[in-house]
Design an enzyme around this catalytic site. Structure first.
Site, PDB file in Angstrom:
ATOM      1  N   ASP A 143     -34.610 -63.353 -78.891  1.00 58.31           N
ATOM      2  CA  ASP A 143     -33.355 -62.880 -79.797  1.00 58.31           C
ATOM      3  C   ASP A 143     -32.880 -64.292 -80.414  1.00 58.31           C
ATOM      4  O   ASP A 143     -33.393 -65.278 -80.483  1.00 58.31           O
ATOM      5  CB  ASP A 143     -32.524 -62.370 -78.648  1.00 58.31           C
ATOM      6  CG  ASP A 143     -31.430 -61.291 -79.472  1.00 58.31           C
ATOM      7  OD1 ASP A 143     -31.515 -61.391 -80.566  1.00 58.31           O
ATOM      8  OD2 ASP A 143     -30.914 -60.586 -78.593  1.00 58.31           O
ATOM      9  N   GLY A 168     -39.467 -76.865 -72.315  1.00 54.88           N
ATOM     10  CA  GLY A 168     -40.858 -77.208 -72.428  1.00 54.88           C
ATOM     11  C   GLY A 168     -41.051 -78.129 -71.388  1.00 54.88           C
ATOM     12  O   GLY A 168     -40.328 -78.984 -71.023  1.00 54.88           O
ATOM     13  N   GLU A 191     -30.358 -71.174 -69.284  1.00 51.23           N
ATOM     14  CA  GLU A 191     -31.562 -72.001 -69.702  1.00 51.23           C
ATOM     15  C   GLU A 191     -32.144 -72.381 -68.525  1.00 51.23           C
ATOM     16  O   GLU A 191     -31.715 -72.412 -67.349  1.00 51.23           O
ATOM     17  CB  GLU A 191     -30.713 -73.607 -69.570  1.00 51.23           C
ATOM     18  CG  GLU A 191     -30.216 -73.796 -71.315  1.00 51.23           C
ATOM     19  CD  GLU A 191     -30.876 -73.891 -72.388  1.00 51.23           C
ATOM     20  OE1 GLU A 191     -32.293 -74.204 -72.189  1.00 51.23           O
ATOM     21  OE2 GLU A 191     -30.400 -73.415 -73.205  1.00 51.23           O
TER      22      GLU A 191
END
Length: 276
Positions: A143, A168, A191
């Site tokens: 999104d 990452g 997160e």
């Protein structure tokens, strides 16, 4: 493939000496690995016999690629950019309509997608960012302003909501990347980082932050774990006080409040029309 793996592992032992002037076999092995990632022929991590395994040589190839390419500049109508040559123009810079039709995913303008990332069929990319090594499987929606970090693995039919990030994990090579398994809903402005595994079918509420040091608390049992959300968990942000010092500030935690049920699914379901 085995030969490529050996070449990359041998090159890694002398990584400080790798450059654009290195032996052609090394440069070819690195480039072939990036190309295979880009086409989905290989992936940084995969589930084997129920366990997620990192293919270290692939992460090594990605890191070595930064040594064999120089920085280049690119000018546009409203700005200019300066980045490593193999990443500057992105995955789809030279694609035609036929290329997009063959790939089978929808990509909204202003969605930077790095070369060396894989986007499966029926994925929807709203204005988002997808980094090298990321793998996004069929039917998932990234999104608006969501992020897929280096080497993260996102499963089928997930919804990574607006403003949320899947972190990452590029270094060290042996570290497991962040994993979002199939049918996961990640709420807005959340997160998930540092190689966390979010189990299949889980629903994470808006504004949750989970890393390797985050305590994951099962509200029913009081059990505290780290690093993995069990499948089909409903998770909300919470806080834990310091038992030894009650006056100290409480620390962030993730709270498993229940297992996913139909009521939860109805609230987090995605309108199929958005994916047409």
């Amino acid at each position: 493939m085995n030969n490529i793996e050996k070449i990359i592992n041998d090159a890694w032992e002398n990584k400080e000496k790798i450059s654009s002037n290195s032996d052609k076999s090394i440069i070819d092995a690195i480039n072939q690995t990036i190309q295979n990632l880009d086409q989905g022929k290989m992936r940084v991590a995969e589930k084997i016999n129920g366990n997620w395994i990192t293919h270290q040589h692939i992460k090594k190839a990605i890191m070595l690629s930064f040594r064999i390419y120089d920085m280049e500049s690119l000018s546009g109508p409203y700005s200019s950019w300066h980045d490593k040559a193999h990443l500057l123009k992105g995955k789809t810079a030279s694609w035609t309509k036929a290329d997009f039709e063959k790939a089978g995913f929808r990509m909204v303008p202003n969605s930077p997608v790095r070369k060396g990332s894989y986007i499966a069929k029926n994925v929807v990319l709203m204005p988002c960012f997808v980094n090298i090594g990321a793998y996004i499987d069929e039917g998932t929606m990234m999104d608006t302003f969501s992020r897929a970090g280096s080497c993260c693995q996102i499963g089928k039919n997930c919804h990574i909501s607006a403003g949320s990030g899947v972190g990452g994990v590029l270094e060290p090579a042996q570290a497991l990347p962040t994993i979002i398994e199939d049918n996961v809903f990640l709420g807005a402005m959340s997160e998930v980082v540092e190689g966390i595994i979010v189990g299949e079918g889980s629903v994470l509420s808006m504004g949750i932050y989970i890393g390797q040091s985050t305590k994951i608390v099962d509200r029913k049992t009081g059990e505290i774990t780290y690093g993995k959300i069990p499948p089909y968990s409903v998770v909300v942000p919470g806080s834990l006080p310091d038992k030894k010092n009650p006056s100290a500030p409480s620390l962030n935690c993730a709270v498993i409040i229940k297992q996913v049920d139909e009521k939860t699914r109805s609230k987090t379901s995605i309108n199929d029309l958005l994916r047409e």
